[in-house]
Design a protein around this motif. Structure first.
Motif, PDB file in Angstrom:
ATOM      1  N   ASP A  13      20.790 100.456  70.608  1.00 18.06           N
ATOM      2  CA  ASP A  13      22.174  99.975  70.615  1.00 18.06           C
ATOM      3  C   ASP A  13      23.088 100.930  69.852  1.00 18.06           C
ATOM      4  O   ASP A  13      24.229 101.203  70.278  1.00 18.06           O
ATOM      5  CB  ASP A  13      22.239  98.578  69.987  1.00 18.06           C
ATOM      6  N   TYR A  14      22.626 101.434  68.716  1.00 21.55           N
ATOM      7  CA  TYR A  14      23.449 102.340  67.918  1.00 21.55           C
ATOM      8  C   TYR A  14      23.684 103.655  68.668  1.00 21.55           C
ATOM      9  O   TYR A  14      24.788 104.194  68.679  1.00 21.55           O
ATOM     10  CB  TYR A  14      22.767 102.612  66.582  1.00 21.55           C
ATOM     11  N   THR A  16      23.645 103.986  71.876  1.00 24.18           N
ATOM     12  CA  THR A  16      24.569 103.688  72.969  1.00 24.18           C
ATOM     13  C   THR A  16      26.007 103.640  72.468  1.00 24.18           C
ATOM     14  O   THR A  16      26.937 104.129  73.122  1.00 24.18           O
ATOM     15  CB  THR A  16      24.191 102.354  73.624  1.00 24.18           C
ATOM     16  N   THR A  17      26.199 103.057  71.297  1.00 24.43           N
ATOM     17  CA  THR A  17      27.542 102.977  70.717  1.00 24.43           C
ATOM     18  C   THR A  17      28.090 104.367  70.415  1.00 24.43           C
ATOM     19  O   THR A  17      29.259 104.678  70.719  1.00 24.43           O
ATOM     20  CB  THR A  17      27.519 102.135  69.423  1.00 24.43           C
ATOM     21  N   ARG A  20      29.035 106.013  73.575  1.00 19.55           N
ATOM     22  CA  ARG A  20      30.272 105.461  74.116  1.00 19.55           C
ATOM     23  C   ARG A  20      31.498 106.011  73.387  1.00 19.55           C
ATOM     24  O   ARG A  20      32.529 106.328  73.997  1.00 19.55           O
ATOM     25  CB  ARG A  20      30.228 103.938  74.043  1.00 19.55           C
ATOM     26  N   ASP A  74      34.075  99.749  67.765  1.00 27.07           N
ATOM     27  CA  ASP A  74      32.736  99.887  68.343  1.00 27.07           C
ATOM     28  C   ASP A  74      31.698 100.229  67.280  1.00 27.07           C
ATOM     29  O   ASP A  74      30.534  99.803  67.368  1.00 27.07           O
ATOM     30  CB  ASP A  74      32.735 100.959  69.426  1.00 27.07           C
TER      31      ASP A  74
END
Length: 288
Positions: A13-14, A16-17, A20, A74
Motif C-alpha cells: 500500500d505504501y 502504491t501511494t 501515485r 495521500d
C-alpha cells in the motif's frame, strides 16, 4: 505468517501511494505548464501581455498548490495541524516582512493603474529600458545597454516614471543656432524643406520652428518634427544630419561660442596685436 502478510500488505500500500504521488507530479506538472501557456496566450490576445503573464502564473501556482495538498493527503499527513501551523508562521512572517507586503500592495496598484505595461519603454530614476514583467514584488526592466534592472514596486509607486512609448507618435527636438548675419527667412525655408523631404517626418502634426533666444554669438531656435514612436531615433539622427548638410550647402553658418572686442563702434573690432608686439620685442632683444 499472518504478521508477514500484514507487513507485505502495508508495504505494498505504501509503495502504491508513493507511486501515485510520483505519477501525480510527473503527469500533472507538464499539464500545468501546457495549461499555463494556453491561458497566457488567450488572455494576452484578449487584454495585454502583462495580464497574460499574470493569469499564467495564477493558473500554474494554483494547480501546484492543489497537487501538493493531494500528495500530502495521500501520504497520510493531517492538514488541520499543518494549516494551523502555517497560519501562525504566516502571521509571524507578516510582521517580519512588512517591506514585502508593501511591495505586494504596490504591485496591485501598478497593475490596476496601468501607467505602463509589459513591452513599454520607461524612464525611472535616470534609467531607461523596456519593461519585461510586473510581478508581485518588483518590476523587471531591460536597459538599452542590455543590463537587467529590478525595481521594487514600492519604489515605482513613489518615484516619477516616464512612459516613453505610451502614445503612438513622438516629437523630435532639434536645437538650431545660426550666426546673426544669416537671413532667418532662408533658414526657416531650409528647415521646413528638410523636414518635408524626410520620409520619417510626419506632416500631421506639422513641423514647427520656435524662436528661443538671442544668444551671445548666435540666434537660437527650437525646430520640432513628429514621427511614429518606432522611428523616433531614426528621425532624430537623419534630421540633424540633413540639417547640417543643407546648411553647409547653402552657406549657413552654425557659430561656435566666441568673444569679440570692440573699440567703441559696432563694426570695427579691436586688432589683436599682442603676439606681433611680443615678436618685435624678442627680435629687439636678439639684435641687442
Amino acid at each position: 505468517m499472518e504478521l508477514e502478510t500484514l507487513d507485505e500488505i502495508i508495504s505494498n500500500d505504501y509503495a502504491t501511494t508513493i507511486l501515485r504521488v510520483v505519477l501525480l507530479f510527473v503527469v500533472g506538472l507538464p499539464l500545468l505548464a501546457i495549461l499555463r501557456g494556453l491561458t497566457k496566450r488567450y488572455v494576452t490576445r484578449k487584454f495585454t501581455v502583462h495580464y497574460g503573464l499574470l493569469a499564467g502564473k495564477i493558473v500554474f501556482y494554483t494547480g501546484l498548490s492543489i497537487f501538493i495538498v493531494m500528495a500530502m493527503h495521500d501520504l497520510g499527513f493531517s492538514l488541520g495541524p499543518l494549516l494551523a501551523t502555517a497560519g501562525i508562521i504566516g502571521v509571524a512572517l507578516g510582521f517580519a516582512s512588512q517591506t514585502s507586503v508593501s511591495n505586494i500592495i504596490s504591485g496591485i496598484f501598478l497593475i490596476a493603474e496601468q501607467s505602463f505595461v509589459v513591452g513599454d519603454v520607461i524612464t525611472v530614476g535616470g534609467n531607461t529600458g523596456m519593461v519585461l514583467s510586473i510581478d508581485t514584488l518588483s518590476v523587471k526592466v531591460r536597459l538599452f545597454n542590455n543590463q537587467f534592472l529590478r525595481i521594487p514596486n514600492e519604489t515605482m509607486i513613489k518615484t516619477e516614471v516616464i512612459n516613453i512609448t505610451r502614445f503612438p507618435i513622438r516629437r523630435v527636438d532639434c536645437r538650431i543656432s545660426v550666426a546673426y548675419k544669416e537671413d532667418l527667412n532662408k533658414v526657416r525655408e531650409i528647415l521646413f524643406d528638410v523636414a518635408d523631404k524626410n520620409v520619417d517626418a510626419l506632416q500631421e502634426p506639422e513641423p514647427l520652428l520656435i524662436f528661443d533666444k538671442f544668444g551671445s554669438s548666435s540666434v537660437d531656435f527650437l525646430f520640432v518634427a513628429w514621427s511614429v514612436k518606432e522611428d523616433f531615433l531614426k528621425l532624430r539622427n537623419s534630421l540633424n544630419m540633413e540639417i547640417k548638410q543643407r546648411f553647409d550647402e547653402e552657406g549657413i553658418e552654425i557659430p561656435f561660442p566666441h568673444v569679440s572686442l570692440y573699440s567703441g563702434t559696432a563694426t570695427e573690432p579691436v586688432p589683436f596685436i599682442l603676439a606681433d608686439r611680443k615678436n618685435e620685442q624678442n627680435g629687439a632683444r636678439g639684435e641687442g
